[in-house]
Design a protein around this motif. Structure first.
Motif, PDB file in Angstrom:
ATOM      1  N   LEU A 205      -6.891  -4.563   8.407  1.00  0.00           N
ATOM      2  CA  LEU A 205      -8.327  -4.279   8.380  1.00  0.00           C
ATOM      3  C   LEU A 205      -8.662  -3.159   7.402  1.00  0.00           C
ATOM      4  O   LEU A 205      -9.664  -3.221   6.685  1.00  0.00           O
ATOM      5  N   ARG A 206      -7.824  -2.142   7.362  1.00  0.00           N
ATOM      6  CA  ARG A 206      -8.018  -1.036   6.418  1.00  0.00           C
ATOM      7  C   ARG A 206      -7.909  -1.553   4.985  1.00  0.00           C
ATOM      8  O   ARG A 206      -8.731  -1.220   4.141  1.00  0.00           O
ATOM      9  N   TYR A 207      -6.908  -2.394   4.707  1.00  0.00           N
ATOM     10  CA  TYR A 207      -6.735  -2.958   3.365  1.00  0.00           C
ATOM     11  C   TYR A 207      -7.924  -3.835   2.972  1.00  0.00           C
ATOM     12  O   TYR A 207      -8.366  -3.812   1.821  1.00  0.00           O
ATOM     13  N   PHE A 208      -8.437  -4.602   3.934  1.00  0.00           N
ATOM     14  CA  PHE A 208      -9.622  -5.421   3.645  1.00  0.00           C
ATOM     15  C   PHE A 208     -10.797  -4.525   3.253  1.00  0.00           C
ATOM     16  O   PHE A 208     -11.530  -4.831   2.307  1.00  0.00           O
ATOM     17  N   SER A 209     -10.988  -3.437   3.980  1.00  0.00           N
ATOM     18  CA  SER A 209     -12.076  -2.510   3.641  1.00  0.00           C
ATOM     19  C   SER A 209     -11.874  -1.935   2.253  1.00  0.00           C
ATOM     20  O   SER A 209     -12.812  -1.912   1.437  1.00  0.00           O
ATOM     21  N   TRP A 210     -10.686  -1.472   1.953  1.00  0.00           N
ATOM     22  CA  TRP A 210     -10.416  -0.904   0.627  1.00  0.00           C
ATOM     23  C   TRP A 210     -10.636  -1.944  -0.468  1.00  0.00           C
ATOM     24  O   TRP A 210     -11.176  -1.636  -1.526  1.00  0.00           O
ATOM     25  N   HIS A 211     -10.200  -3.184  -0.202  1.00  0.00           N
ATOM     26  CA  HIS A 211     -10.359  -4.269  -1.171  1.00  0.00           C
ATOM     27  C   HIS A 211     -11.848  -4.505  -1.452  1.00  0.00           C
ATOM     28  O   HIS A 211     -12.253  -4.647  -2.613  1.00  0.00           O
TER      29      HIS A 211
ATOM     30  N   THR B 198      -1.505  -8.388  -0.997  1.00  0.00           N
ATOM     31  CA  THR B 198      -0.805  -7.714   0.095  1.00  0.00           C
ATOM     32  C   THR B 198      -1.483  -7.973   1.436  1.00  0.00           C
ATOM     33  O   THR B 198      -0.830  -8.344   2.417  1.00  0.00           O
ATOM     34  N   MET B 199      -2.792  -7.795   1.493  1.00  0.00           N
ATOM     35  CA  MET B 199      -3.506  -7.897   2.768  1.00  0.00           C
ATOM     36  C   MET B 199      -3.482  -9.319   3.322  1.00  0.00           C
ATOM     37  O   MET B 199      -3.410  -9.503   4.532  1.00  0.00           O
ATOM     38  N   THR B 200      -3.527 -10.309   2.449  1.00  0.00           N
ATOM     39  CA  THR B 200      -3.533 -11.686   2.936  1.00  0.00           C
ATOM     40  C   THR B 200      -2.152 -12.131   3.412  1.00  0.00           C
ATOM     41  O   THR B 200      -2.047 -13.128   4.126  1.00  0.00           O
ATOM     42  N   ASP B 201      -1.113 -11.396   3.040  1.00  0.00           N
ATOM     43  CA  ASP B 201       0.239 -11.721   3.499  1.00  0.00           C
ATOM     44  C   ASP B 201       0.587 -11.065   4.837  1.00  0.00           C
ATOM     45  O   ASP B 201       1.625 -11.353   5.414  1.00  0.00           O
ATOM     46  N   ILE B 202      -0.277 -10.180   5.330  1.00  0.00           N
ATOM     47  CA  ILE B 202      -0.029  -9.527   6.609  1.00  0.00           C
ATOM     48  C   ILE B 202      -0.467 -10.488   7.717  1.00  0.00           C
ATOM     49  O   ILE B 202      -1.630 -10.883   7.776  1.00  0.00           O
ATOM     50  N   PRO B 203       0.470 -10.874   8.592  1.00  0.00           N
ATOM     51  CA  PRO B 203       0.090 -11.822   9.652  1.00  0.00           C
ATOM     52  C   PRO B 203      -0.819 -11.174  10.699  1.00  0.00           C
ATOM     53  O   PRO B 203      -0.725  -9.974  10.968  1.00  0.00           O
ATOM     54  N   GLY B 204      -1.701 -11.997  11.254  1.00  0.00           N
ATOM     55  CA  GLY B 204      -2.562 -11.528  12.339  1.00  0.00           C
ATOM     56  C   GLY B 204      -3.603 -10.532  11.881  1.00  0.00           C
ATOM     57  O   GLY B 204      -3.864 -10.368  10.694  1.00  0.00           O
ATOM     58  N   ILE B 205      -4.206  -9.890  12.870  1.00  0.00           N
ATOM     59  CA  ILE B 205      -5.207  -8.852  12.616  1.00  0.00           C
ATOM     60  C   ILE B 205      -4.603  -7.538  13.074  1.00  0.00           C
ATOM     61  O   ILE B 205      -4.351  -7.344  14.264  1.00  0.00           O
ATOM     62  N   THR B 206      -4.334  -6.658  12.133  1.00  0.00           N
ATOM     63  CA  THR B 206      -3.747  -5.354  12.447  1.00  0.00           C
ATOM     64  C   THR B 206      -4.638  -4.263  11.874  1.00  0.00           C
ATOM     65  O   THR B 206      -5.435  -4.526  10.965  1.00  0.00           O
ATOM     66  N   PRO B 207      -4.508  -3.037  12.374  1.00  0.00           N
ATOM     67  CA  PRO B 207      -5.287  -1.938  11.795  1.00  0.00           C
ATOM     68  C   PRO B 207      -5.025  -1.772  10.287  1.00  0.00           C
ATOM     69  O   PRO B 207      -5.955  -1.521   9.522  1.00  0.00           O
ATOM     70  N   THR B 208      -3.782  -1.961   9.886  1.00  0.00           N
ATOM     71  CA  THR B 208      -3.448  -1.840   8.456  1.00  0.00           C
ATOM     72  C   THR B 208      -4.149  -2.925   7.654  1.00  0.00           C
ATOM     73  O   THR B 208      -4.734  -2.655   6.604  1.00  0.00           O
TER      74      THR B 208
END
Length: 175
Positions: free
Chosen positions: A41-47, A29-39
């Motif tokens: 970044l949050r998903y990367f942290s959770w991952h 999911t997180m790698t399919d989100i284009p650009g750098i967004t707060p969401t």
């Protein structure tokens, strides 16, 4: 009736299965989100937090397994089935360590610190490295794809024992 796994082994198995599926889904999911967004970044942290948690649980699980060997396979299983099952389990154990470690090193090569749960900074074992970054990204990706394949094989084997062979093997790991 076959010998069951210990309650601790069963708990670790299912907890890790749930968290691995969550980490894998979050990674996709997180790698399919284009650009750098707060969401994103949050998903990367959770991952990352899931990866660190899974690595800790893998250590605990391996120690438990070494002290409490798995029940023997039933005599009704062919030598080939036993070999495939053992090889798949071994591969999955190796990947329980290799996947989070590769993700950790990829993150460090990208110059991003890992701060577990936003509270505990983990050691920086390598400096940012633009040469290693794409290599480690690829390693992390392909280890995950290998894990997915092993996971699918594991689930198909479990379903085979549950639905076709009905030999009680699947019930050994049920809560």
């Amino acid at each position: 009736m076959h010998q069951r796994y210990t309650k601790t082994a069963v708990s670790l198995h299912w907890l890790m299965a749930i968290l691995i599926v969550a980490a894998f889904g979050l990674g996709l999911t997180m790698t399919d989100i284009p650009g750098i967004t707060p969401t994103k970044l949050r998903y990367f942290s959770w991952h990352k937090w899931l990866g660190v948690t899974l690595l800790g649980l893998a250590c605990l699980r391996l120690l438990w397994r070494l002290a409490h060997p798995a029940p023997a396979y039933p005599a009704s299983m062919s030598a080939g089935q036993k070999t495939i099952a053992s090889a798949t389990h071994l591969l999955m154990y190796l990947l329980m360590f290799a996947v989070p470690v590769s993700g950790y090193f990829y993150t460090l090569a990208a110059g991003v610190p890992v701060v577990y749960l936003g509270l505990l900074p983990l050691p920086v074992l390598i400096e940012p490295n633009e040469t290693l970054k794409p290599l480690l990204k690829g390693v992390h990706y392909w280890l995950n794809m290998l894990f997915l394949g092993a996971f699918i094989l594991h689930v198909l084997g479990a379903l085979k024992h549950l639905l076709w062979q009905r030999d009680g093997l699947f019930q050994r790991i049920l809560p």
